[in-house]
Design a protein around this motif. Structure first.
Motif, mmCIF file in Angstrom:
data_model
loop_
_atom_site.group_PDB
_atom_site.id
_atom_site.type_symbol
_atom_site.label_atom_id
_atom_site.label_comp_id
_atom_site.label_asym_id
_atom_site.label_seq_id
_atom_site.Cartn_x
_atom_site.Cartn_y
_atom_site.Cartn_z
ATOM 1 N N ASN A 58 -38.054 89.844 -22.807
ATOM 2 C CA ASN A 58 -38.353 88.742 -23.726
ATOM 3 C C ASN A 58 -37.033 88.313 -24.371
ATOM 4 O OD1 ASN A 58 -39.537 86.875 -25.406
ATOM 5 N ND2 ASN A 58 -40.278 88.396 -26.880
ATOM 6 N N HIS A 59 -36.334 87.410 -23.687
ATOM 7 C CA HIS A 59 -35.015 86.980 -24.153
ATOM 8 C C HIS A 59 -34.867 85.496 -23.898
ATOM 9 C CE1 HIS A 59 -30.596 86.682 -24.416
ATOM 10 N NE2 HIS A 59 -30.664 87.776 -25.161
ATOM 11 N N ARG A 60 -34.268 84.791 -24.840
ATOM 12 C CA ARG A 60 -34.174 83.325 -24.728
ATOM 13 C C ARG A 60 -33.304 82.874 -23.563
ATOM 14 N NH1 ARG A 60 -31.112 84.871 -29.064
ATOM 15 N NH2 ARG A 60 -28.877 84.355 -29.015
ATOM 16 N N ASN A 61 -32.420 83.746 -23.072
ATOM 17 C CA ASN A 61 -31.536 83.359 -21.968
ATOM 18 C C ASN A 61 -31.929 83.990 -20.637
ATOM 19 O OD1 ASN A 61 -29.186 83.549 -24.492
ATOM 20 N ND2 ASN A 61 -29.573 81.638 -23.425
ATOM 21 N N VAL B 177 -24.938 84.142 -21.024
ATOM 22 C CA VAL B 177 -25.178 85.037 -19.890
ATOM 23 C C VAL B 177 -24.782 86.465 -20.246
ATOM 24 C CG1 VAL B 177 -24.572 85.534 -17.490
ATOM 25 C CG2 VAL B 177 -24.876 83.172 -18.220
ATOM 26 N N ALA B 178 -23.647 86.622 -20.943
ATOM 27 C CA ALA B 178 -23.223 87.961 -21.368
ATOM 28 C C ALA B 178 -24.253 88.585 -22.299
ATOM 29 C CB ALA B 178 -21.859 87.878 -22.053
ATOM 30 N N GLY B 179 -24.809 87.785 -23.212
ATOM 31 C CA GLY B 179 -25.839 88.297 -24.112
ATOM 32 C C GLY B 179 -27.079 88.740 -23.371
ATOM 33 N N ALA B 180 -27.492 87.953 -22.339
ATOM 34 C CA ALA B 180 -28.666 88.321 -21.556
ATOM 35 C C ALA B 180 -28.430 89.634 -20.807
ATOM 36 C CB ALA B 180 -29.016 87.200 -20.585
ATOM 37 N N LEU B 181 -27.243 89.797 -20.223
ATOM 38 C CA LEU B 181 -26.946 91.033 -19.485
ATOM 39 C C LEU B 181 -26.856 92.225 -20.428
ATOM 40 C CD1 LEU B 181 -24.352 89.786 -16.836
ATOM 41 C CD2 LEU B 181 -26.726 90.449 -16.484
ATOM 42 N N PHE B 182 -26.275 92.028 -21.620
ATOM 43 C CA PHE B 182 -26.243 93.125 -22.602
ATOM 44 C C PHE B 182 -27.655 93.532 -22.980
ATOM 45 C CE2 PHE B 182 -25.394 95.798 -26.020
ATOM 46 C CZ PHE B 182 -26.024 95.349 -27.180
ATOM 47 N N TYR B 183 -28.540 92.540 -23.142
ATOM 48 C CA TYR B 183 -29.948 92.840 -23.450
ATOM 49 C C TYR B 183 -30.577 93.651 -22.324
ATOM 50 C CZ TYR B 183 -34.981 92.011 -23.806
ATOM 51 O OH TYR B 183 -36.339 92.178 -23.852
ATOM 52 N N LYS C 46 -24.973 85.759 -10.024
ATOM 53 C CA LYS C 46 -24.121 84.747 -9.396
ATOM 54 C C LYS C 46 -24.465 83.405 -10.014
ATOM 55 C CE LYS C 46 -27.317 84.524 -5.443
ATOM 56 N NZ LYS C 46 -27.440 84.651 -3.983
ATOM 57 N N SER C 47 -23.616 82.425 -9.808
ATOM 58 C CA SER C 47 -23.793 81.133 -10.473
ATOM 59 C C SER C 47 -25.039 80.397 -9.997
ATOM 60 C CB SER C 47 -22.552 80.256 -10.257
ATOM 61 O OG SER C 47 -22.264 80.122 -8.876
ATOM 62 N N THR C 48 -25.526 80.687 -8.785
ATOM 63 C CA THR C 48 -26.756 80.041 -8.317
ATOM 64 C C THR C 48 -28.005 80.694 -8.901
ATOM 65 O OG1 THR C 48 -26.692 81.441 -6.341
ATOM 66 C CG2 THR C 48 -25.770 79.230 -6.150
ATOM 67 N N ASN C 49 -27.869 81.870 -9.518
ATOM 68 C CA ASN C 49 -28.999 82.528 -10.177
ATOM 69 C C ASN C 49 -28.953 82.343 -11.699
ATOM 70 O OD1 ASN C 49 -30.229 83.430 -7.888
ATOM 71 N ND2 ASN C 49 -29.357 85.481 -7.937
ATOM 72 N N ILE C 50 -28.114 81.418 -12.153
ATOM 73 C CA ILE C 50 -28.059 81.060 -13.573
ATOM 74 C C ILE C 50 -28.500 79.598 -13.690
ATOM 75 C CG2 ILE C 50 -26.594 80.792 -15.589
ATOM 76 C CD1 ILE C 50 -24.767 82.970 -14.348
ATOM 77 N N LEU C 51 -29.652 79.356 -14.315
ATOM 78 C CA LEU C 51 -30.219 78.020 -14.447
ATOM 79 C C LEU C 51 -29.851 77.432 -15.805
ATOM 80 C CD1 LEU C 51 -33.790 78.765 -13.007
ATOM 81 C CD2 LEU C 51 -31.699 78.149 -11.775
ATOM 82 N N LEU C 52 -29.939 76.094 -15.911
ATOM 83 C CA LEU C 52 -29.603 75.390 -17.154
ATOM 84 C C LEU C 52 -30.802 74.565 -17.594
ATOM 85 C CD1 LEU C 52 -26.015 74.183 -16.193
ATOM 86 C CD2 LEU C 52 -26.621 76.202 -17.511
ATOM 87 N N ARG D 51 -28.624 75.185 -21.814
ATOM 88 C CA ARG D 51 -28.538 76.591 -22.174
ATOM 89 C C ARG D 51 -28.803 77.433 -20.936
ATOM 90 N NH1 ARG D 51 -32.541 75.934 -27.258
ATOM 91 N NH2 ARG D 51 -33.709 75.132 -25.499
ATOM 92 N N ALA D 52 -28.107 78.560 -20.835
ATOM 93 C CA ALA D 52 -28.187 79.393 -19.631
ATOM 94 C C ALA D 52 -29.483 80.190 -19.604
ATOM 95 C CB ALA D 52 -26.994 80.343 -19.573
ATOM 96 N N LYS D 53 -30.056 80.310 -18.392
ATOM 97 C CA LYS D 53 -31.243 81.125 -18.147
ATOM 98 C C LYS D 53 -30.991 81.963 -16.890
ATOM 99 C CE LYS D 53 -34.264 79.164 -21.163
ATOM 100 N NZ LYS D 53 -35.171 79.847 -22.106
ATOM 101 N N VAL D 54 -30.892 83.276 -17.052
ATOM 102 C CA VAL D 54 -30.689 84.166 -15.908
ATOM 103 C C VAL D 54 -31.997 84.286 -15.139
ATOM 104 C CG1 VAL D 54 -30.033 86.483 -15.173
ATOM 105 C CG2 VAL D 54 -28.894 85.429 -17.120
ATOM 106 N N ALA D 55 -31.930 84.154 -13.790
ATOM 107 C CA ALA D 55 -33.138 84.133 -12.964
ATOM 108 C C ALA D 55 -32.982 85.065 -11.762
ATOM 109 C CB ALA D 55 -33.430 82.695 -12.504
ATOM 110 N N ASP D 56 -34.058 85.125 -10.957
ATOM 111 C CA ASP D 56 -34.114 85.843 -9.671
ATOM 112 C C ASP D 56 -33.903 87.357 -9.854
ATOM 113 O OD1 ASP D 56 -32.971 84.956 -6.350
ATOM 114 O OD2 ASP D 56 -34.371 86.470 -7.028
ATOM 115 N N PHE D 57 -35.008 88.042 -10.157
ATOM 116 C CA PHE D 57 -34.975 89.490 -10.382
ATOM 117 C C PHE D 57 -35.629 90.248 -9.225
ATOM 118 C CE2 PHE D 57 -33.515 90.033 -14.800
ATOM 119 C CZ PHE D 57 -33.451 88.699 -15.186
#
Length: 723
Positions: A457-460, A511-517, A532-538, A543-549
């Motif tokens: 549950n993270h905004r990014n 993105v760094a905040g999401a990975l730290f979370y 990777k940059s293709t797995n980071i959506l805007l 605003r960055a959204k980390v995707a593809d888990f």
């Protein structure tokens, strides 16, 4: 007389327009050998003897090998001295016998494979695999000439014994992996081992390996498939060909692509057509004058659909003509049809009812199977409540939302599946990912992504709204992110909302905040494994959204690493993870370092436009910094908008993230803090007061890096094994 002169000049013009390739084809069709006395056909542009081949690279020589006092004729590519097993004109491939590499000393061995350098041939990534055989054999492929880039490799498990006949790669003493495209040359490396048996590493034709391979020996050779390409413009001298704006040359029987690199340069990938091909309805050799001949579809019942009619062959196709005496049969058929119409209708109704029942039972079975897998994952992750709260959509609802998964609704493709834009019944716009393949592995990735995202549950981080368990392929429903991927944003350079320095820095912080979370603040630590940059959506506010888990994994709180088969994307994979098979949180840090380098330079992670030893952006970035050339590779907008002090600080941070020693890399918590500190640093007027002239900035970069990093000599060159 005037008419005769006119005809003469018309004949001269036609003759001059005939290309050299066509003239050569007239010669080889009459006098050139078609084989070497064996079963290997040698079609043009390959050939035996002067004037029978298009260039020196395609010259074939015939030799006799003696075995038990018997002579066996064989064909060889003269420039490489490789035995030819098969030439396929349509696929633009040649199958050769290639020696395997072996090490029987227990120490480190390597072999350079550079026969194909500067030739029109490459090792086929579609047909070949890289195989390692032996007890605990760790083998890999490296770039030439500097051996600074790892192309791939694997480690074979050990059963404490020698090879067994027929074992191949069944999980004992053997492993195999894919090879990169456009591969001309590479170094094969076998790591030291305590095994008393020989270890092997070699390229091999995947089909042959699966069906014919038994047991290796140090002197054997195995089939390998090479792809080849031709500069078609060297064949044609027609004015319409040279001045054409289209990218093809064609006539009624064949067509050619001619926008290919010349011999000696890197070739296009397998998906591109190379050279010429016969058109549909013709077969033969398109490189010969008149070599594409019409196929008689009427002679083969599988090539035409004329069942109750007469087939007539036409140029390039066929046609069905009504038979002369079929009227009585038509009358009988119509009468019989009226008699059984009721039976047909009844049978059709019964079939629909049975099919519907089978479909309902299949959905129930799939639902039960996936629910059981979800329950198993819930128990293993102690995340039962969050998974149970995930909404379950039915297949009809998602089909309606996407117009039955219409091609017009596709917004993205990836290794995991296809993403569609849809609108739910309540009006919400969503993204629906549909898996490409129906197999157990993809089902596990589907269940894994549901369980992983249900913990987050993270905004990014992109939010999972629900999933569908009713049909064979996996369906995941996410919040819709409208502005595409970070890769598209950086490379495309959106003019309406350009990637400014502040935007780039903010995205990096998010993105760094999401990975730290994920690493530290989630209910249990999560390794993303494919940053990777293709797995980071805007989103709509960029605003960055980390995707593809799909390949992400949860680990125990006290667990330091994850031992798995190597997964990820070339250019982003941690070299330490590649060599050891152990993924840590610092492996995600390395991938983030590549993304940070992309934000600074606007370059892709892997680029064929750079030199051979700097195709990897990580290697290119680190070597540029160590060579005091940082400001030569930065994006123009970064140079224009950002202060040099801040650029240097972020570049040094990226370099630390790309350190080949994972222990020397910062944690994502440290990365986030340094980026936020950079963002909050007061603006300085110029760099000159601190560093002097701009020419001296490169020296100061190295000095600053000496303070923040233990190793100042690390770089992609450090990946290669010790000599």
């Amino acid at each position: 007389m005037a008419l005769q002169m006119l005809l003469f000049w018309m004949l001269v013009l036609v003759t001059c327009s005939v290309n050299a390739f066509a003239l050569a084809s007239n010669v080889i069709s009459n006098s050139c050998p078609e084989d070497c006395g064996n079963n290997v056909s040698i079609p043009y542009p390959f050939g035996v003897g002067n004037g029978c081949y298009v260039g020196d690279w395609f010259e074939i020589v015939c030799r006799n090998d003696t075995y038990n006092d018997l002579e066996f004729p064989k064909s060889f590519l003269k420039r490489f001295n490789l035995e030819v097993l098969e030439i396929d004109i349509d696929a633009a491939t040649v199958r050769v016998r290639y020696p395997i590499f072996s090490s029987c000393t227990g120490g480190m061995d390597r072999k350079k494979n550079q026969e194909l350098e500067k030739s029109p041939f490459i090792f086929s990534s579609y047909n070949n695999s890289f195989v390692a055989m032996g007890c605990n054999n760790s083998a890999s492929m490296w770039s030439l000439p500097e051996e600074s880039i790892s192309y791939g490799g694997c480690k074979s498990p050990c059963d404490r014994g020698p090879f067994r006949n027929g074992s191949r790669c069944n999980g004992t003493n053997c492993c195999q992996t894919t090879i990169p495209s456009n591969l001309h040359a590479f170094t094969t490396t076998i790591e030291p081992t305590s095994s008393k048996y020989c270890n092997y590493a070699f390229l091999v034709d995947q089909d042959w390996f699966e069906n014919n391979f038994t047991m290796p020996n140090p002197t054997m050779s195995v089939p390998v498939v090479l792809e080849w390409g031709l500069d078609v413009t060297s064949f044609y001298s027609l004015p319409t060909m040279k001045n054409a704006t289209a990218r093809e040359y064609k006539d009624s029987t064949y067509f050619c692509r001619y926008d290919y690199p010349t011999i000696g340069n890197s070739m296009s990938s397998r998906d591109s057509t190379k050279g010429c091909r016969c058109r549909r309805g013709y077969r033969g050799n398109p490189y010969l004058l008149g070599g594409c001949e019409d196929i008689d579809e009427c002679a083969d019942p599988f090539l035409n659909y004329c069942t109750n009619t007469r087939c007539e062959n036409t140029e390039g196709y066929f046609r069905c003509v009504a038979a002369k005496n079929i009227r009585p049969f038509i009358i009988i058929g119509v009468s019989a049809s009226l008699g059984v119409l009721f039976l047909i209708f009844g049978g059709w109704w019964s079939y629909k009812v049975i099919k519907k029942r089978m479909r309902i039972k299949r959905k129930e079975k799939l639902f039960k199977q996936k629910c059981e897998l979800l329950l198993e994952q819930q128990l293993s992750t102690n995340n039962k409540d969050s998974v149970e709260n995930t909404k379950l959509f039915n297949s009809k609802e998602l089909e309606k939302a996407t117009d039955r998964f219409s091609a017009d609704r596709i917004i993205g493709h990836g290794g995991q599946g296809t993403v569609y834009k849809g609108m739910l019944a309540d009006g919400r716009i969503v993204a629906i990912k549909k898996s490409n393949v129906i197999d157990e592995e993809k089902l596990q990735e589907f269940i894994n992504e549901v369980v992983i995202l249900s913990q987050i549950n993270h905004r990014n981080v992109v939010k999972l709204l629900g999933c569908c368990l009713e049909i064979e392929v996996s369906l995941l429903v996410y919040e819709f992110i409208p502005n595409g991927t970070l890769a598209q944003y950086i490379i495309g350079q959106n003019e309406e909302f350009p990637p400014t320095w502040d935007m780039r820095l903010r995205i990096a912080i998010e993105v760094a905040g999401a990975l730290f979370y994920l690493h530290s603040a989630a209910s249990s630590p999560i390794y993303h494994r494919d940053i990777k940059s293709t797995n980071i959506l805007l989103d709509d506010k960029y605003r960055a959204k980390v995707a593809d888990f799909g390949i992400s994994r949860s680990v125990a709180i006290d667990q330091t690493h994850l031992s798995t088969l190597v997964h990820g994307t070339f250019g982003y994979v941690d070299p330490e993870y590649f060599r050891s098979g152990q993924f840590t949180d610092k492996s995600d840090v390395y991938s983030f370092g590549v993304v940070l380098a992309e934000l600074l330079t606007g370059e892709k992670a892997i680029s064929s436009s750079r030199t051979r030893d700097t195709k990897s952006l990580a290697a290119f970035f680190v070597s540029s910094m160590e060579g005091n050339n940082l400001f030569d590779i930065l994006d123009n907008r970064v140079l224009k908008e950002a202060e040099k002090e801040k650029i240097i600080a972020v570049a040094n941070l990226a370099k630390r993230c790309l350190n080949l020693n994972g222990k020397e890399r910062p944690s994502m918590k440290e990365v986030g803090r340094e980026l936020e500190a950079n963002q909050m640093t007061p603006k300085v007027s110029t760099l000159k007061d601190k560093y002097g002239e701009i020419e001296d900035v490169g020296i100061e970069i190295s000095k600053e890096y000496d303070v923040v990093s233990i190793s100042t000599t690390s770089g992609m060159d450090g990946i290669r094994p010790d000599l």
